[in-house]
Design a protein around this motif. Structure first.
Motif, mmCIF file in Angstrom:
data_model
loop_
_atom_site.group_PDB
_atom_site.id
_atom_site.type_symbol
_atom_site.label_atom_id
_atom_site.label_comp_id
_atom_site.label_asym_id
_atom_site.label_seq_id
_atom_site.Cartn_x
_atom_site.Cartn_y
_atom_site.Cartn_z
ATOM 1 N N UNK A 80 -35.812 72.029 5.828
ATOM 2 C CA UNK A 80 -35.828 73.158 4.908
ATOM 3 C C UNK A 80 -36.465 72.858 3.548
ATOM 4 N N UNK A 81 -36.261 71.654 3.017
ATOM 5 C CA UNK A 81 -36.681 71.362 1.641
ATOM 6 C C UNK A 81 -37.372 70.002 1.548
ATOM 7 N N UNK A 82 -38.417 69.761 2.318
ATOM 8 C CA UNK A 82 -39.031 68.423 2.318
ATOM 9 C C UNK A 82 -39.672 68.051 0.981
ATOM 10 N N UNK A 83 -40.316 69.008 0.305
ATOM 11 C CA UNK A 83 -40.964 68.693 -0.965
ATOM 12 C C UNK A 83 -39.931 68.347 -2.031
ATOM 13 N N UNK A 84 -38.853 69.109 -2.070
ATOM 14 C CA UNK A 84 -37.804 68.835 -3.050
ATOM 15 C C UNK A 84 -37.154 67.490 -2.773
ATOM 16 N N UNK A 85 -36.934 67.173 -1.502
ATOM 17 C CA UNK A 85 -36.350 65.880 -1.146
ATOM 18 C C UNK A 85 -37.224 64.735 -1.633
ATOM 19 N N UNK A 86 -38.531 64.856 -1.464
ATOM 20 C CA UNK A 86 -39.432 63.789 -1.884
ATOM 21 C C UNK A 86 -39.321 63.544 -3.384
ATOM 22 N N UNK A 87 -39.271 64.618 -4.171
ATOM 23 C CA UNK A 87 -39.169 64.448 -5.618
ATOM 24 C C UNK A 87 -37.804 63.893 -6.014
ATOM 25 N N UNK A 88 -36.757 64.323 -5.315
ATOM 26 C CA UNK A 88 -35.422 63.825 -5.636
ATOM 27 C C UNK A 88 -35.294 62.336 -5.335
ATOM 28 N N UNK A 93 -38.830 64.672 -12.112
ATOM 29 C CA UNK A 93 -38.269 65.899 -12.662
ATOM 30 C C UNK A 93 -38.317 67.009 -11.611
ATOM 31 N N UNK A 94 -37.182 67.686 -11.389
ATOM 32 C CA UNK A 94 -37.094 68.810 -10.459
ATOM 33 C C UNK A 94 -36.653 70.039 -11.244
ATOM 34 N N UNK A 95 -37.421 71.124 -11.124
ATOM 35 C CA UNK A 95 -37.091 72.367 -11.824
ATOM 36 C C UNK A 95 -36.724 73.438 -10.807
ATOM 37 N N UNK A 96 -35.565 74.055 -11.016
ATOM 38 C CA UNK A 96 -35.048 75.085 -10.120
ATOM 39 C C UNK A 96 -35.009 76.411 -10.867
ATOM 40 N N UNK A 97 -35.674 77.431 -10.329
ATOM 41 C CA UNK A 97 -35.583 78.785 -10.869
ATOM 42 C C UNK A 97 -34.484 79.514 -10.105
ATOM 43 N N UNK A 98 -33.526 80.067 -10.834
ATOM 44 C CA UNK A 98 -32.404 80.778 -10.222
ATOM 45 C C UNK A 98 -32.583 82.264 -10.483
ATOM 46 N N UNK A 99 -32.998 83.004 -9.453
ATOM 47 C CA UNK A 99 -33.146 84.453 -9.551
ATOM 48 C C UNK A 99 -31.816 85.099 -9.189
ATOM 49 N N UNK A 100 -31.297 85.951 -10.060
ATOM 50 C CA UNK A 100 -30.007 86.548 -9.759
ATOM 51 C C UNK A 100 -29.751 87.812 -10.543
ATOM 52 N N UNK A 125 -26.621 72.074 -9.131
ATOM 53 C CA UNK A 125 -27.586 71.137 -9.710
ATOM 54 C C UNK A 125 -26.919 69.819 -10.083
ATOM 55 N N UNK A 126 -25.682 69.887 -10.595
ATOM 56 C CA UNK A 126 -24.970 68.648 -10.946
ATOM 57 C C UNK A 126 -24.631 67.837 -9.699
ATOM 58 N N UNK A 127 -24.329 68.516 -8.598
ATOM 59 C CA UNK A 127 -24.075 67.794 -7.348
ATOM 60 C C UNK A 127 -25.344 67.088 -6.871
ATOM 61 N N UNK A 128 -26.489 67.744 -7.026
ATOM 62 C CA UNK A 128 -27.758 67.092 -6.683
ATOM 63 C C UNK A 128 -28.002 65.887 -7.585
#
Length: 724
Positions: A80-88, A93-100, A125-128
């Protein structure tokens, strides 16, 4: 390791030499001492140490590249999230946009910290950050905010979260494409559905918005998570709980089809624990509701109850768990849902529930009641032996046919199941049988004489079907018959005449009565159709009143080569300042895309203008970059838009709005041309009443909810038509 072994072996050798020295003979018979053995020299000891070390197994050292991820977790991330995993894993730096929507509210933080840090997004985000060793923690990106962006100002790699709020998922893609892309986001969390569920946004609109978000994210190489909203819990609880479940169901289906990660933040199995003291069905539901209500902030009736800080923490853990491993199972399984029209407005739901455990199970099954339905009969208590299953039947009455499926023929009915300390709301989805109706045209612009709604009768009986139909529109009846093969469908050739009278009302909401009869079942599929006439420059058009009473408020539009002028004559409106010092509020939506683009779906954002009851300049709130339609992405200075309340010598009140043409830069602005058009709606609150230019069931930021202003003083006689 050589030198410690040398020391150990040397000591052992010395001890061994001492142990081999003979004891002295008794004094009475002394004997000559035996010669001492030679002491090993250093090269001998070193050789022995090396020999011992070579015989020891070599240590197996594996590089730690996944920070304690199990193979199953790693596979899920890669899916599901291979690009995010690589950066983590690289601790980049990982930036998350939260639409709500309102789901972003409710959490409270101490010490001036941004409350988003305590929201579900901050907890996630803190758990990550903890999982992947981001020593700098989590930072909130909120330009211009005076709140503290971090809980502790520690240096090191950070995870950034950027909140982006819109009142509906309809405008979320436009917000993402503008404000969301101002930074360099890696991941988008879509957490909508709370306000849309309360407003009754159609499943078709939610699905279309999700598709637009997917395209926007993928077009910019972003990964996406979709999070379903928590339920509401106002009275009547069985209806309130169901309000957001339709949106949740659509989100889950969409993610499954698009291979996106979905998380149900309203999963009761991880939000509450049913009290053990309540054993009987009529006691269990009130006890569960009392517990869940304690997890929502208390608000006045009619308002949205947001999650408490503690609930946000639970929701953040749910999201993290769903990313890492997926949702946990429960002690039962629900499947094989089937929905059948029973005639005379009746509806029957059937589904199977199975015990997946090795011991007997007592379940409480409580059907929730979506808008437009009334529960007639259900069996709440079910006992299942280990591995057993049972077919459950539920009877409903259809009380508002607007809530029947609009285009896909599938009905969504939520059911709450409780067993022991577990509970979960299951969203059952089934195609309406033995037939259904789909509306192919939901909105049409610039319609001249007749409207073709493209109504399709669908055979879902599993065999051939003969059906009779009748339509009544404007007092005129049309009828016919269709013969449908298995899984067949036929579109009715209808042309609904629009008002032809010169003095026909500017806006009308007209009923369309549709009935279908087949297989001994007659079902009504009535809907309302809103018809709004195009208007032109220098024309006074009336604003209706929400309370249904007479209104004398009018709107007139004017334009020149540089500006657009909107004048509201507030006849009969007695403005008074409220406790906040505001005498009125105007919400103005304008779709200023080019002609071809404006006929396609899109979104706007309302200009909010407020002012005191006394004459003077009004205040224009900050303007969203996409305010004038999908595709706009600019920073608008509110000082360039003027809003002024004035009075005539006779005491008549007038509100005048002036907008520069340069702000509507995507529009062709061809004056005196009926096809040079602006989508428009105005909603005015003042004097204890509310007024509107057009008012349908679509969300206010939906471009298809607007009327049409032609930039000519000789407008054509054309209509905007919307199926509700």
């Amino acid at each position: 390791m050589t030198f410690p072994l040398l020391g150990v072996l040397a000591l052992l050798a010395v001890d061994g030499l001492q142990a081999q020295t003979p004891e002295p003979p008794p004094a009475a018979a002394p004997a000559p001492a035996a010669p001492a053995e030679a002491k090993p020299d250093l090269p001998t000891l070193q050789a022995a140490a090396r020999d011992a070390e070579e015989k020891m197994p070599a240590p197996e050292l594996k590089p730690q590249t996944y920070f304690d991820l199990s193979p199953v977790q790693r596979e899920r991330w890669q899916q599901f999230l291979p690009q995010t995993l690589l950066k983590l894993t690289r601790r980049e730096r990982v930036q998350i946009v939260v639409l709500g929507d309102a789901i972003l509210d409710g959490a409270k933080a101490d010490g001036g910290a941004d409350p988003l840090l305590r929201s579900f997004a901050g907890v996630f985000a803190k758990a990550l950050a903890s999982q992947f060793y981001y020593t700098g923690g989590v930072r909130v990106l909120r330009p211009g905010s005076k709140l503290r962006s971090k809980e502790s100002m520690v240096m090191g790699p950070e995870i950034l979260i950027q909140p982006l709020r819109t009142p509906s998922i309809v405008s979320a893609a436009s917000a993402l494409a503008t404000v969301g892309f101002q930074g360099k986001p890696d991941l988008v969390i879509v957490a909508h559905g709370l306000e849309d569920g309360m407003a009754g946004t159609t499943m078709e609109d939610i699905m279309a918005a999700l598709s637009s978000l997917r395209d926007t994210a993928r077009g910019n190489r972003l990964e996406m998570i979709v999070a379903g909203p928590p339920p509401q819990a106002a009275a009547p609880e069985e209806t309130s709980l169901a309000l957001t479940r339709g949106a949740t169901s659509v989100m889950r289906e969409f993610c499954a089809a698009e291979k996106l990660l979905f998380s149900d933040l309203g999963d009761f199995s991880r939000l509450i624990v049913p009290p053990a003291a309540a054993r009987e069905a009529h006691l269990i539901f009130p006890a569960v509701m009392q517990q869940y209500q304690s997890r929502l902030n208390i608000v006045p009736a009619g308002q949205i109850a947001t999650p408490t800080t503690e609930t946000h923490e639970s929701m953040g853990r749910i999201l993290f768990q769903d990313v890492m491993t997926g949702a946990p199972g429960v002690a039962w399984r629900v499947s094989d849902a089937r929905v059948v029209l029973a005639g005379q407005g009746g509806l029957k739901l059937e589904f199977q529930i199975a015990n997946t455990r090795r011991e007997a199970l007592s379940l409480t099954v409580l059907p929730l009641v979506p808008a437009g339905f009334r529960l007639k009969d259900a069996k709440p208590e079910i006992k299942l032996a280990a591995g057993a299953k049972e077919t459950v039947q539920v009877d409903y009455t259809i009380i508002n046919t607007r809530y029947l499926p609009l285009s896909d023929g599938r009905l969504r009915l939520p059911v709450l199941v409780i067993a022991g300390k577990e509970s979960r709301i299951h969203d059952l989805v089934a195609t309406l049988q033995p037939f259904g109706v789909a509306w192919g045209a939901r909105a049409a612009f610039n319609v001249e004489k007749d409207f073709a709604p493209s109504i399709e009768i669908e055979n879902t009986s599993g065999k051939s079907l003969s059906a009779a139909w009748e339509v009544v529109w404007g007092g005129r009846k049309q009828e016919g018959k269709v013969a449908l093969d298995t899984n067949g469908a036929e579109t009715l050739q209808l042309a609904l005449p629009l008002p032809a009278e010169e003095k026909a009302p500017f806006r009308q909401r007209l009923p369309l009565n549709l009935a279908v009869q087949a297989s001994g079942v007659r079902q009504i599929f009535d809907r309302h159709i809103e018809v709004v006439r195009n208007f032109g420059l220098k024309e006074y058009v009336p604003l209706g009143a929400v309370d249904g009473q007479a209104s004398a408020v009018t709107l007139r539009a004017d334009a020149d080569s540089m500006k657009l002028f909107l004048t509201f004559d507030l006849t009969g409106v007695d403005l008074m300042d409220d406790e906040a010092g505001k005498g009125f509020e105007l919400l103005l939506n304008l779709d200023a895309r080019s002609y071809g683009q404006r006929l396609a779906p899109g979104a706007t954002a309302a200009l909010r203008i407020t002012g005191k009851a006394a004459d003077g300049e009004a205040q224009v709130d900050e303007i969203a970059p996409w305010a004038f339609g999908s595709g706009y992405a600019a920073v608008f200075d509110v000082k360039e838009i003027t809003a002024k309340l004035s009075s005539s010598a006779a005491g008549a009140r007038r509100l005048t709005i002036t907008l520069p043409k340069t702000y509507l830069y995507l529009h062709e602005w061809a004056l005196a041309n009926g096809n040079s058009q602006i989508g428009i709606n105005a909603r005015l609150n003042g004097g204890g009443r509310s007024y509107f230019l057009t008012r349908g069931t679509r969300r206010g930021d939906d471009a298809e909810s607007l009327g049409v202003l032609e930039l000519t003083d000789k407008p054509t006689r054309r209509w905007t038509v919307r199926v509700e």
